[in-house]
Scaffold this motif. Structure first.
Motif, short mmCIF file in Angstrom:
data_model
loop_
_atom_site.label_atom_id
_atom_site.label_comp_id
_atom_site.label_asym_id
_atom_site.label_seq_id
_atom_site.Cartn_x
_atom_site.Cartn_y
_atom_site.Cartn_z
N ALA A 1 0.84 6.79 -6.80
CA ALA A 1 0.06 7.59 -7.02
C ALA A 1 0.32 9.10 -6.88
O ALA A 1 -0.48 10.14 -7.23
N GLU A 2 1.42 9.33 -5.72
CA GLU A 2 1.29 10.49 -5.20
C GLU A 2 2.11 11.66 -6.38
O GLU A 2 1.76 12.70 -6.76
N ARG B 1 -4.14 0.80 -7.39
CA ARG B 1 -5.61 0.78 -6.88
C ARG B 1 -6.13 2.22 -6.66
O ARG B 1 -7.14 2.19 -6.22
N MET B 2 -5.27 3.10 -6.79
CA MET B 2 -5.82 4.27 -6.00
C MET B 2 -5.77 5.33 -7.24
O MET B 2 -5.08 5.36 -8.40
N LYS B 3 -6.08 6.60 -7.01
CA LYS B 3 -6.22 7.75 -8.29
C LYS B 3 -4.77 8.24 -8.33
O LYS B 3 -4.35 9.03 -7.28
N PRO B 4 -4.16 8.39 -9.40
CA PRO B 4 -3.11 8.99 -9.40
C PRO B 4 -3.49 10.45 -9.40
O PRO B 4 -4.20 11.16 -9.78
N GLN B 5 -2.27 11.26 -8.65
CA GLN B 5 -2.61 12.49 -8.43
C GLN B 5 -2.14 13.71 -9.47
O GLN B 5 -2.64 14.55 -9.60
N ILE C 1 10.46 10.97 -3.75
CA ILE C 1 9.44 10.48 -2.94
C ILE C 1 9.65 11.08 -1.57
O ILE C 1 9.09 10.67 -0.63
N GLU D 1 2.27 1.79 -3.28
CA GLU D 1 1.32 2.43 -4.25
C GLU D 1 0.74 3.73 -3.85
O GLU D 1 0.60 4.59 -4.80
N LEU D 2 1.10 4.05 -2.88
CA LEU D 2 0.82 5.81 -2.37
C LEU D 2 1.84 6.45 -3.20
O LEU D 2 1.49 7.43 -3.72
N LEU D 3 3.16 5.92 -3.23
CA LEU D 3 4.08 6.74 -3.84
C LEU D 3 4.02 6.82 -5.11
O LEU D 3 4.07 7.84 -5.67
N LEU E 1 0.82 -1.25 -0.13
CA LEU E 1 0.03 0.01 -0.06
C LEU E 1 1.04 1.28 0.04
O LEU E 1 0.65 2.18 -0.61
N ILE E 2 1.97 1.25 0.77
CA ILE E 2 3.02 2.56 0.68
C ILE E 2 3.40 2.67 -0.67
O ILE E 2 3.62 3.83 -0.99
#
Lengths: 243, 544
Positions: free
Chosen positions: A94-95, A124-128, A149, A90-92, A87-88
């Motif tokens: 997407a960020e 799985r999350m929305k790219p910013q 990052i 993925e967050l990176l 998840l971390i």
């Protein structure tokens, strides 16, 4: 220095009393994922990838900052930890704007390698897609904030190894940005010594040498080992009397 | 100042006050001032002068009397009457105590709003002028500091605080006595006391009101703490957004120093204690103790990993005692009346009183001080007067962005640290926001998530990037674009933030989401599966 015996992932290992879990595991061939920790730099405990489970402790602890203890039982790779790490990562992704195919360190990027190891095959999350600047005003290096990052390795190596403190973080939260001096272009920085240490410790292609094209850049960290060893052996530091 | 000096000062002020026929105390805290309290006070002073009664009637300022929604409030010592919604034009009637012309705006101490409370920390509100040290001394102020420096050893002070079972009022509820003991026992020669006045929860103004209304109480508490733990320097870290509180603290520190109650040789003892003010630049995360310490040191205000905890290594690496404003405000009365007295008030596991800032859809909004363990029903429906006609109670939000919502079925839960944690929220610093059935709970969760996203320092990835994605999902849900998969992602991200974040901000950020998911799951389902907002108040509800 006394020795501690502990269990990591079912294996009994020994370590020096002042070693961290990360370093003790590393010495025994157990690789705990991490992006902000780098041997020889002060730790930030910021990426949270090296979190491990320690028996008897409710909270997860960062392996890079937690010292070993006698009879400690550590698990570094449980399904719950794997899920957090994926998840971390993925967050990176997407960020900011991480596009491996056009990146100078494609094939040698710590973020990319870690994503592959952890099995992150989609986000799985929305790219910013934030709009971020690229600063190539320095005559030898460049910084591309799209690939940053915010691990702050560059900030720490510049401050504690080179002693220049050219880099720091401006803004907060999602608006955090690595800046040189007080936000001047890197090329106009009065404090930068152009040593290039920041470029070498950067885990991604955010800091790069000019003249390298896609997938050509490789990071060289041998200097860190050299400096740390020299420090430990006090090769150049005059003995100071204790206060 | 000496012990005799304190007694003389107290007697002189009491004597002066006893010769007055009436003291008209005007609330001079931000809420009432914003409602025109300054003009009211000026008009009252003018009226007293015009009547030639300056010798027998005094017009002064005072701390928050609580009923902020009906301000400006003015209290008359003759008959203990509080007048609400006073306008400059009412000056003559107030000075003459003409009750008929103020009909409907007269509040008595027997009214449920006042009678239901137990005001200990706010005891001086309505009596003491926050800008005059003499008034505080007249009410017994600095007597506890005198005791602490002349009659008690540091160990005895710590023992008394431990006996009181006082828990930190900043939110986490850590036993204050244990913290004091850790710092007191540390062998270091240099130690610090810090008062955390960086109150940043939306809708919360307890600490600000205490500092604006009774600053000397906090200074006295800090000085006693300094004596107990062996510190000679204290800092108050206040918000730059509370200029009045800052002004009052500055005035109070100056007065206390001039009187020899702070500074070198307090009460002619060997105890030295200085207090300085540090002003924050508006970052919510600086309320977190390690970030606050970094900010005082002049560094970037972001948390560092604990341990080591501040009692071991805090400000500039020295042992540091850091407590909330309200915690320090409790100290003088504990020293005065003893730890056993304090332990007998409120709930056995968390004794004492707690100030709540009640806001939102409620008749009487303002500051309410009750014994810990009082039920939410008592606070909202007896003291608070319930929700206004035509509205129906839905939930109360406690603990700010780190807390959760309490639905109607838990109205009788006692408001103490452990009971609130048990129903998925927390005591927090005392913010209490009342919502009626027209509030969309998904939107409430989104509001707090957006707050945490904006206030994240950006150091650790789960909090910096996780709050962005959670805000993204909640934003999708409230605009009618939610997906079934969003639920799983929301839960996974919540788990990550709770377990992996570096500091309390990230660990608590998902609480409003988890709490509303737990108590109002059907609303989430309606948003995602039926594309409608049952409350009709979020972005989607407005158009649908």
């Amino acid at each position: 220095m006394s020795v501690r015996t502990l269990e990591v992932d079912g294996r009994t290992i020994t370590a020096m009393a002042d070693q961290t879990i990360f370093s003790a595991a590393w010495d025994n061939g157990i690789r705990i994922p991490r992006l902000c920790h780098l041997g020889g730099l002060p730790d930030a405990a910021a990426c949270r990838l090296c979190l491990v489970e320690i028996e008897g402790q409710k909270r997860l602890q960062s392996a890079c900052t937690t010292k070993v203890a006698e009879d400690m039982v550590v698990r570094t790779d449980t399904p719950a930890l794997q899920a957090h790490r994926k998840l971390i990562i993925e967050l990176l992704f997407a960020e900011r704007n991480h596009v491996c195919s056009v990146c100078v360190v494609n094939g040698a990027c710590e973020l990319q390698t870690l994503a592959a190891e952890l099995g992150v095959d989609h986000i799985r999350m929305k790219p910013q897609y934030p709009k971020l600047p690229v600063d190539v005003s320095h005559h030898r290096f460049g910084i591309d904030h799209n690939r940053c990052i915010l691990c702050t390795r560059c900030v720490r190596v510049c401050d504690s190894v080179e002693g220049a403190h050219t880099w720091d973080v401006a803004g907060r939260g999602r608006n955090s940005l690595i800046i040189s001096d007080l936000g001047e272009p890197w090329g106009e920085s009065a404090s930068c010594t152009s040593c290039g240490k920041c470029v070498q410790v950067c885990p991604t292609g955010a800091l790069f040498s000019k003249g390298k094209t896609v997938a050509e850049m490789r990071k060289d960290r041998s200097f860190l080992q050299y400096i740390v060893t020299a420090r430990e052996k006090r090769l150049w530091i005059a003995e100071r009397k204790p206060r | 100042m000496t012990a005799d000096g304190l007694r003389q000062s107290r007697e002189a002020e009491l004597d002066r006050q006893s010769r007055l026929k009436n003291r008209i105390a005007c609330c001079s805290v931000a809420g009432c001032l914003a409602g025109g309290g300054d003009a009211v006070r000026a008009a009252l002073a003018e009226e007293v002068k015009a009547q030639g009664a300056s010798a027998e009637i005094e017009v002064c300022g005072t701390g928050c009397m609580g009923l902020c929604s009906r301000g400006p409030l003015v209290r008359s010592s003759a008959g203990e009457i509080t007048y609400a919604e006073v306008k400059p034009g009412d000056a003559a009637a107030v000075v003459r105590s003409d009750l008929d012309s103020l009909n409907g705006r007269i509040l008595r101490q027997s009214d449920p709003f006042f009678a239901g409370q137990r005001r200990l920390i706010l005891a001086n509100s309505g009596k003491v002028d926050p800008e005059k040290i003499a008034g505080y001394i007249a009410q017994g102020g600095y007597q506890s500091l005198l005791r602490a420096t002349s009659e008690m050893t540091p160990e005895e002070i710590v023992a008394e605080v431990k006996k009181s079972k006082l828990r930190g009022r900043g939110g986490a509820g850590y036993p204050a006595g244990l913290k004091w003991e850790l710092v007191a026992r540390h062998p270091s020669a240099t130690k610090y006391v810090i008062c955390n006045a960086d109150e940043g929860d939306p809708g919360a103004f307890m600490n600000r009101s205490v500092l604006e209304g009774d600053p000397h109480r906090v200074l006295e508490g800090m000085a006693i703490a300094g004596r107990a733990v062996g510190a000679q320097q204290g800092y108050i870290y206040a918000r730059g957004e509370s200029p009045l509180a800052i002004e009052r603290i500055r005035t109070a520190i100056d007065q206390a120093q001039r009187e020899g109650l702070l500074g070198g040789r307090v009460f002619d003892s060997d105890f030295h204690f200085r207090i300085d003010l540090r002003i924050g630049a508006g970052a919510y995360v600086c309320g977190e103790e390690t970030a606050l310490i970094a900010s005082i040191e002049g560094k970037r205000g972001q948390p560092v990993l604990r341990p080591p905890y501040p009692p071991e290594s805090g400000l500039w690496g020295h042992p540091t005692l850091i407590n909330n404003v309200e915690t320090f405000a409790n100290i003088p009365q504990i020293i005065e009346n003893g730890g056993d007295w304090f332990a007998g008030i409120g709930a056995p596991a968390s004794p004492g009183t707690k100030i709540f800032a009640v806001a939102g859809r409620i008749r009487n909004s303002g500051l309410v001080e009750v014994p810990i363990g009082t039920s939410l029903r008592t606070i909202l429906f007896e003291i608070g007067g319930g929700v206004p006609e035509g509205y129906e109670f839905k939930a109360a939000q406690t603990g700010g962005p780190a807390g959760g919502c309490i639905p109607a079925q838990y109205l009788d839960v006692p408001m103490d640290y452990d009971s609130l944690t048990g129903i998925g929220t927390m005591m927090g610093s005392g913010g209490l926001i009342v919502m009626d059935t027209s509030s969309c709970m998904v939107d409430v969760a989104r509001f707090f998530m957006e707050f945490c996203m904006d206030e994240s320092c950006g150091k650790c990835i789960p909090c910096r990037a996780g709050t962005v994605q959670m805000n993204e999902i909640l934003g999708r849900m409230t605009s009618g674009e939610g997906k079934e998969a969003d639920f799983a992602m929301l839960e996974a991200l919540s788990g990550l933030l709770v377990e992996a974040s570096l500091c309390g901000l990230g660990r608590a950020a998902p609480n409003p989401v988890l709490s509303t998911l737990r108590h109002f799951r059907s609303e989430y389902d309606a948003h995602v599966r039926e594309r409608r907002c049952p409350a009709g108040s979020c972005r989607m509800g407005a158009s649908a």
